[in-house]
Design an enzyme around this catalytic site. Structure first.
Site, short mmCIF file in Angstrom:
data_model
loop_
_atom_site.label_atom_id
_atom_site.label_comp_id
_atom_site.label_asym_id
_atom_site.label_seq_id
_atom_site.Cartn_x
_atom_site.Cartn_y
_atom_site.Cartn_z
N ASP A 142 -34.27 -3.92 3.12
CA ASP A 142 -33.46 -3.78 4.32
C ASP A 142 -32.56 -2.56 4.13
O ASP A 142 -31.74 -2.53 3.21
CB ASP A 142 -32.60 -5.03 4.56
CG ASP A 142 -31.71 -4.89 5.78
OD1 ASP A 142 -32.24 -4.68 6.88
OD2 ASP A 142 -30.47 -4.98 5.63
N GLU A 226 -38.79 -2.61 7.76
CA GLU A 226 -38.54 -2.86 9.17
C GLU A 226 -38.92 -1.63 9.98
O GLU A 226 -38.60 -0.50 9.59
CB GLU A 226 -37.06 -3.19 9.37
CG GLU A 226 -36.74 -3.88 10.67
CD GLU A 226 -35.33 -4.41 10.72
OE1 GLU A 226 -34.99 -5.08 11.71
OE2 GLU A 226 -34.56 -4.15 9.78
N CYS A 279 -31.57 -17.59 8.92
CA CYS A 279 -31.38 -18.09 7.55
C CYS A 279 -32.74 -18.14 6.87
O CYS A 279 -33.67 -18.78 7.36
CB CYS A 279 -30.74 -19.47 7.58
SG CYS A 279 -30.70 -20.30 5.96
N CYS A 282 -33.63 -22.12 5.71
CA CYS A 282 -34.05 -23.18 6.64
C CYS A 282 -34.60 -22.63 7.96
O CYS A 282 -35.16 -23.40 8.75
CB CYS A 282 -32.90 -24.14 6.91
SG CYS A 282 -31.52 -23.38 7.83
N CYS A 299 -24.65 -20.65 6.85
CA CYS A 299 -25.59 -21.32 7.76
C CYS A 299 -25.05 -22.70 8.12
O CYS A 299 -24.71 -23.50 7.24
CB CYS A 299 -26.96 -21.45 7.09
SG CYS A 299 -28.20 -22.30 8.10
N CYS A 302 -27.99 -25.55 6.86
CA CYS A 302 -28.18 -25.92 5.43
C CYS A 302 -26.99 -25.53 4.57
O CYS A 302 -27.00 -25.75 3.36
CB CYS A 302 -29.45 -25.27 4.89
SG CYS A 302 -29.39 -23.47 4.84
N ASP A 309 -27.21 -8.35 4.24
CA ASP A 309 -28.32 -7.46 3.90
C ASP A 309 -29.35 -8.14 3.00
O ASP A 309 -30.55 -7.94 3.17
CB ASP A 309 -27.80 -6.19 3.23
CG ASP A 309 -26.89 -5.39 4.16
OD1 ASP A 309 -27.10 -5.45 5.37
OD2 ASP A 309 -25.97 -4.73 3.66
#
Length: 321
Positions: A142, A226, A279, A282, A299, A302, A309
């Protein structure tokens, strides 16, 4: 001709006129004949691209432009490298600073005058590149501004910020150039100094990116990145300078051609995939993470604490694979 008829010039049309042009303008005989043919090919290619709507129509190239270049092809041993000397047609044998050994069969050479006043020669060779041994490594990356890149294995690569290192010096010489009379000898000296600083920034940036992309290619079989729309992101005036300095597009370009050379695979995640908001444990999507100032978040599903990043790198890897 183009303005009169709307038609472009083909290579045959231009090449057939070269003998007459040499008789009319004797100084053309001082130039390598293959270089003239290369210029004719470039002109024909420019018109071809224009009619395919790939670029604007060819424009006149002024001899006053700070960048001057020509290309000559290898024929009957006219290009040769002997230790720290290079032989070029019409120029003969000249000393040069060899950055690396010439490998394979020489195809052509391009001689270029940079805005900094330095002369460069780029020799194109045919080389059989051996693919690297297959590995099990799979990496998600990323890219960012604070960190140049964060990988799925937890490695954060700091952004060198090359432009910021030379910013004060660059601004100083730009002010000096602005105060001098445009076109004068002192103005040209200042302009060359500004170009030299820009060249140093570019060289530093390219060196860092080449080293990092080569490391990733050597250590991993599959690299997940990406697919960014950088041109749209550059419209943000607050971030455009930093995005340009990070040079994400150049990093992607290098990864693609090096992967093709060495038998690696590049997988891309779609532009608008929610890699930062999801996330990776999960799969819960946290919409508030769209805010770039939110660097860490928890999150609600979870209760995993995420670094923005690092979480995005994990998701890029999962989504691409």
């Amino acid at each position: 001709m183009f303005l009169a008829t709307g038609k472009g010039l083909s290579y045959q049309t231009c090449a057939s006129q070269l003998p007459n042009m040499k008789r009319q303008w004797p100084w053309l005989k001082e130039v390598d004949s293959i270089a003239l043919q290369s210029a004719a090919r470039n002109l024909a290619d420019g018109f071809h691209r224009y009619f395919k709507k790939q670029n604007d129509h060819p424009r006149f190239k002024s001899r006053k432009h700070p960048v001057q270049s020509y290309t000559t092809r290898f024929t009957n041993g006219n290009i040769a490298v002997k230790e720290n000397y290079i032989q070029l047609p019409k120029l003969g044998l000249g000393r040069y600073a060899k950055s690396r050994e010439i490998e394979g069969k020489v195809v052509s050479a391009t001689i270029r005058l940079a805005p900094s006043g330095k002369w460069f020669v780029a020799v194109v060779c045919e080389v059989d590149i051996q693919t690297l041994p297959v590995t099990d490594g799979r990496l998600g990356t990323d890219v960012g501004i604070k960190q140049l890149a964060v990988t799925s294995d937890g490695l954060a690569i700091e952004n060198p910020r090359h432009t910021m290192r030379y910013e004060a010096k660059l601004a100083k010489w730009q002010r000096i150039m602005a105060r001098r009379h445009q076109g004068g000898s002192n103005w040209r000296k200042a302009k060359q100094k500004v170009a030299s600083i820009h060249e140093r920034i570019r060289n530093s940036r390219m060196d860092a990116i080449h080293k990092q992309t080569t490391t990733w290619i050597r250590e991993n079989q599959t690299i997940c990145i990406e697919d960014l729309r950088i041109a749209n992101m550059m419209k943000n005036r607050h971030l455009a300078k930093h995005i340009a300095d990070a040079s994400w597009g150049e990093m992607s370009r290098q990864l693609h051609y090096k992967a093709k050379w060495y038998g690696r695979t590049i997988k891309e995640v779609p532009t608008f995939a929610p890699s930062s908001q999801t996330c990776h444990v999960c799969g819960y999507k946290h919409a508030e993470v769209k805010d770039l100032s939110l660097r860490k978040w928890t999150c609600v599903s979870c209760h995993t604490i995420h670094d923005r990043d690092s979480n995005a790198a994990q998701n890029i890897k999962a989504m691409a694979l």
